[in-house]
Design a protein around this motif. Structure first.
Motif, PDB file in Angstrom:
ATOM      1  N   LEU A 295       0.841  -1.203   0.000  1.00  0.00           N
ATOM      2  CA  LEU A 295       0.000   0.000   0.000  1.00  0.00           C
ATOM      3  C   LEU A 295       0.878   1.256   0.000  1.00  0.00           C
ATOM      4  N   ALA A 296       1.948   1.216   0.809  1.00  0.00           N
ATOM      5  CA  ALA A 296       2.851   2.375   0.876  1.00  0.00           C
ATOM      6  C   ALA A 296       3.439   2.656  -0.501  1.00  0.00           C
ATOM      7  N   THR A 297       3.946   1.614  -1.146  1.00  0.00           N
ATOM      8  CA  THR A 297       4.510   1.797  -2.490  1.00  0.00           C
ATOM      9  C   THR A 297       3.446   2.310  -3.451  1.00  0.00           C
ATOM     10  N   GLY A 298       2.249   1.766  -3.345  1.00  0.00           N
ATOM     11  CA  GLY A 298       1.160   2.182  -4.212  1.00  0.00           C
ATOM     12  C   GLY A 298       0.823   3.654  -4.028  1.00  0.00           C
TER      13      GLY A 298
ATOM     14  N   THR B  55     -11.779 -12.929 -12.190  1.00  0.00           N
ATOM     15  CA  THR B  55     -12.941 -12.116 -11.810  1.00  0.00           C
ATOM     16  C   THR B  55     -12.899 -10.769 -12.533  1.00  0.00           C
ATOM     17  N   GLU B  56     -13.964 -10.001 -12.340  1.00  0.00           N
ATOM     18  CA  GLU B  56     -14.047  -8.689 -12.988  1.00  0.00           C
ATOM     19  C   GLU B  56     -12.907  -7.785 -12.534  1.00  0.00           C
ATOM     20  N   ILE B  57     -12.665  -7.778 -11.205  1.00  0.00           N
ATOM     21  CA  ILE B  57     -11.563  -6.943 -10.698  1.00  0.00           C
ATOM     22  C   ILE B  57     -10.235  -7.465 -11.252  1.00  0.00           C
ATOM     23  N   GLY B  58     -10.056  -8.786 -11.219  1.00  0.00           N
ATOM     24  CA  GLY B  58      -8.806  -9.385 -11.691  1.00  0.00           C
ATOM     25  C   GLY B  58      -8.544  -9.088 -13.163  1.00  0.00           C
ATOM     26  N   CYS B  59      -9.590  -9.212 -13.990  1.00  0.00           N
ATOM     27  CA  CYS B  59      -9.439  -8.889 -15.419  1.00  0.00           C
ATOM     28  C   CYS B  59      -9.076  -7.424 -15.585  1.00  0.00           C
ATOM     29  N   GLY B  60      -9.681  -6.575 -14.744  1.00  0.00           N
ATOM     30  CA  GLY B  60      -9.377  -5.149 -14.796  1.00  0.00           C
ATOM     31  C   GLY B  60      -7.909  -4.888 -14.462  1.00  0.00           C
TER      32      GLY B  60
ATOM     33  N   ILE C 285     -12.085   1.550 -16.276  1.00  0.00           N
ATOM     34  CA  ILE C 285     -11.379   0.828 -15.221  1.00  0.00           C
ATOM     35  C   ILE C 285     -10.559   1.811 -14.398  1.00  0.00           C
ATOM     36  N   ASN C 286     -10.667   1.707 -13.072  1.00  0.00           N
ATOM     37  CA  ASN C 286      -9.919   2.584 -12.185  1.00  0.00           C
ATOM     38  C   ASN C 286      -8.487   2.048 -12.070  1.00  0.00           C
ATOM     39  N   THR C 287      -7.601   2.553 -12.931  1.00  0.00           N
ATOM     40  CA  THR C 287      -6.244   1.993 -12.994  1.00  0.00           C
ATOM     41  C   THR C 287      -5.460   2.295 -11.716  1.00  0.00           C
ATOM     42  N   ASP C 288      -5.702   3.451 -11.110  1.00  0.00           N
ATOM     43  CA  ASP C 288      -4.990   3.800  -9.871  1.00  0.00           C
ATOM     44  C   ASP C 288      -5.292   2.771  -8.785  1.00  0.00           C
TER      45      ASP C 288
ATOM     46  N   LYS D  93      -3.733  -0.678  -9.516  1.00  0.00           N
ATOM     47  CA  LYS D  93      -2.294  -0.779  -9.261  1.00  0.00           C
ATOM     48  C   LYS D  93      -2.043  -1.009  -7.778  1.00  0.00           C
ATOM     49  N   ILE D  94      -2.793  -0.290  -6.942  1.00  0.00           N
ATOM     50  CA  ILE D  94      -2.604  -0.434  -5.489  1.00  0.00           C
ATOM     51  C   ILE D  94      -3.017  -1.833  -5.040  1.00  0.00           C
ATOM     52  N   ILE D  95      -4.141  -2.329  -5.546  1.00  0.00           N
ATOM     53  CA  ILE D  95      -4.579  -3.679  -5.165  1.00  0.00           C
ATOM     54  C   ILE D  95      -3.498  -4.703  -5.522  1.00  0.00           C
ATOM     55  N   ALA D  96      -2.972  -4.594  -6.749  1.00  0.00           N
ATOM     56  CA  ALA D  96      -1.979  -5.581  -7.197  1.00  0.00           C
ATOM     57  C   ALA D  96      -0.700  -5.486  -6.370  1.00  0.00           C
ATOM     58  N   LEU D  97      -0.270  -4.266  -6.070  1.00  0.00           N
ATOM     59  CA  LEU D  97       0.937  -4.106  -5.256  1.00  0.00           C
ATOM     60  C   LEU D  97       0.730  -4.692  -3.862  1.00  0.00           C
ATOM     61  N   MET D  98      -0.465  -4.504  -3.324  1.00  0.00           N
ATOM     62  CA  MET D  98      -0.751  -5.047  -1.987  1.00  0.00           C
ATOM     63  C   MET D  98      -0.781  -6.566  -2.010  1.00  0.00           C
TER      64      MET D  98
END
Lengths: 308, 265
Positions: A77-80, A160-165, A181-184, A187-192
């Motif tokens: 989250l910090a990196t994101g 899933t929808e979020i995962g495909c996004g 798609i909310n790219t910001d 990115k944070i979800i994936a980094l976390m």
């Protein structure tokens, strides 16, 4: 020599599996998000430190590992936040978090390291659990099952929808935004997620080796990349196009990396030099596509003319 | 439907590269308008589309879609109103993902994305039918990575994606410019068909004067970040390239300088 290698074999495989799990975390950022996230060098130790300190304070091993996972997510989250909300390039954002984590890890452990002996605590995995324990306690099996479970969950999630996004975000940010798609956020979800998995593998590694050390994550991202690259090179043709198999391939890459690592050390290579060798091997593999394009590409047109 | 009120955008303000891309531009689109946008190099054609899409915020002015002020709405939120096709065929689709997955992403434009499946079996059947209508043979290659398709095929799929969720406004940014003439003509025909069938409001930037004249019910010509010609109805039907160039010279006080537009037939 061969004998000692064979003796060390289960240990290498177990460690390889743990590093393979970490490499799957790296895979999420490096391959799916298209970001080289250096947070992992710090978050793997954070995971180990949190797990060790919690267990020393009497917590259950599963709860400790879960909290280690959450701690890793916080690091991501910090990196994101550095990257997405403060506009810092992702590599630099990761370096900043990694540096902060060095202090954080020292604080968590109240020192440079803590030991977590298998004799005093009820650990899930350990060097000592490779032989002479019931098969369901065998570290090899336990780690393999965890790896399979993580692959299963990720396979589901990225369908899933979020995962495909998230996959679209890493592949083409302009298109993703155009499709709403909310790219910001993605990115944070994936980094976390990535750092959560890395920290979880750090918790396993700490139990396995019986201690957490502030330097245990140094070069983790390189090992992760090595596992991804080795997996791709060895199994890429065999296991193509299925996402779960791609993750499995990363795990297998981790095992191969560790077996080769052990073998090279047993051949008499100085352990001190291993980080440099690992880095060079990764550098060479990363350079291959570029070198191919630049020096080995055949000029189709001129070849055609020579035939004419 | 769409209103741009006194929109100004300056790039690299205060530097020697300062460029007034949009100069106090106002434009109103009516429901069902199919507007072609033509103009010289750097006239601000694509900049108008980017302003509407929300790629960045304008320096001054307001943008309203169906009366709603979207000037400060982030790009991904505004996307629910807009279908977009870009000049570069690679920009409109996620190359590493399958054809059906790309369509599924577009089908969820403007909807909340949760933990449901990113694509369902039923959807896949539906996409197969839609792809078959394109007559490109894509219906049998639905799980192919979209990155291996040709530019024309990718633009056709992108058009389909843009119209899957009926957009209030379709933004086409020179979407045939990167294609060979034959493919470009096909993609244009498809565009026209999709706009008509879905009764869409569309804004199409083109570098080809003949296309700008042949398609749509209204033609806008831009110059130096302003709209200098706005022709619709009967006047639009009477237009020829010669007439258009003459009108441009009068309105802009100089000769038309888009080499691509003049060279393309």
């Amino acid at each position: 020599m061969l004998n000692s290698l064979l003796n060390a074999f289960p240990g290498s495989v177990a460690q390889g599996l743990i590093w393979g799990l970490m490499a799957i975390g790296v895979f999420i950022t490096y391959k799916i998000l298209d970001i080289a996230d250096l947070t992992v060098d710090g978050s793997i130790c954070t995971g180990g430190a949190v797990c060790a300190v919690m267990m020393i304070n009497g917590c259950n091993v599963w709860i400790s590992m879960f909290v280690a996972f959450l701690a890793g997510m916080l690091a991501g989250l910090a990196t994101g936040v550095f990257h997405v909300f403060m506009g810092i390039p992702p590599i630099l954002a990761g370096i900043l978090t990694q540096l902060s984590l060095y202090s954080v890890n020292l604080k968590i452990m109240s020192g440079a390291n803590v030991s977590l002996s298998v004799r005093n605590y009820d650990l899930l995995v350990s060097l000592q659990y490779l032989k002479g324990v019931p098969f369901y306690c065998n570290t090899l099996l336990v780690v393999a099952l965890i790896l399979a479970a993580v692959i299963g969950v990720l396979y589901w999630f990225f369908g899933t929808e979020i995962g495909c996004g998230i996959r679209a975000t890493g592949c083409n940010a302009a298109m993703s935004k155009a499709q709403g798609i909310n790219t910001d956020r993605n990115k944070i979800i994936a980094l976390m997620m990535s750092n959560g998995i890395v920290a979880f593998s750090g918790a396993l590694l700490t139990q396995y080796q019986g201690f957490a050390d502030v330097n245990m994550g140094r070069g983790a991202v390189v090992i992760g990349l090595a596992a991804i690259i080795i997996g791709e090179a060895l199994f890429g043709k065999l296991l193509k196009n299925n996402f779960a198999l791609k993750l499995l391939q990363v795990g297998l890459g981790g095992i191969v990396y560790y077996i080769v690592y052990q073998a090279v050390i047993m051949l008499g290579t100085e352990p001190d030099m291993m980080k440099m060798y690992s880095a060079l091997v990764v550098a060479i593999f990363l350079a291959i596509p570029y070198l191919k394009e630049r020096y080995f590409k055949k000029n189709v047109a001129s070849k055609g003319e020579s035939h004419a | 439907m769409l209103e741009l009120k006194n929109v100004t955008k300056i790039f690299n303000g205060g530097t020697c590269n300062e460029k007034v891309a949009l100069n106090d531009l106002s434009l109103t689109l009516n429901d069902g308008d199919f507007v072609t946008v033509i103009g010289g190099n750097g006239a601000g054609k694509s900049t108008v589309l980017n302003a509407i899409a929300g790629v960045w915020k304008p320096d001054t002015g307001k943008i309203l879609i169906d009366g709603e002020d979207v000037t400060n709405m982030p790009e991904h939120k505004r996307a629910k109103y807009l279908g977009r096709v870009f000049q570069d065929p690679r920009l409109g689709t996620a190359g590493n993902m399958n054809i059906d997955e790309n369509l599924a992403l577009a089908a969820r434009r403007g909807k909340r994305r949760g933990l449901g499946w990113g694509i369902t079996k039923k959807e896949r059947e539906h996409y197969r039918e839609l792809l078959a209508e394109l007559n490109l043979g894509l219906e049998s290659r639905i799980t192919t990575k979209i990155g291996v398709l040709s530019g024309g095929q990718r633009q056709a799929v992108t058009l389909l994606m843009a119209s899957l969720q009926q957009p209030k406004l379709l933004l086409l940014d020179e979407h045939t410019a990167a294609l060979d003439p034959k493919t470009a003509a096909k993609v244009l025909e498809l565009t026209d068909r999709i706009v008509r069938e879905n009764k869409l409001t569309a804004l199409m930037v083109t570098h080809n004067m003949r296309d700008a004249i042949a398609y749509g019910n209204r033609l806008i010509m831009m110059h130096n970040g302003r709209i200098i010609l706005d022709i619709s109805g009967e006047d639009k039907k009477q237009l020829t390239v010669e007439l258009l160039l003459k009108q441009f010279n009068v309105a802009a006080g100089e000769t038309f300088d888009n080499d691509r537009a003049l060279l393309t037939d």
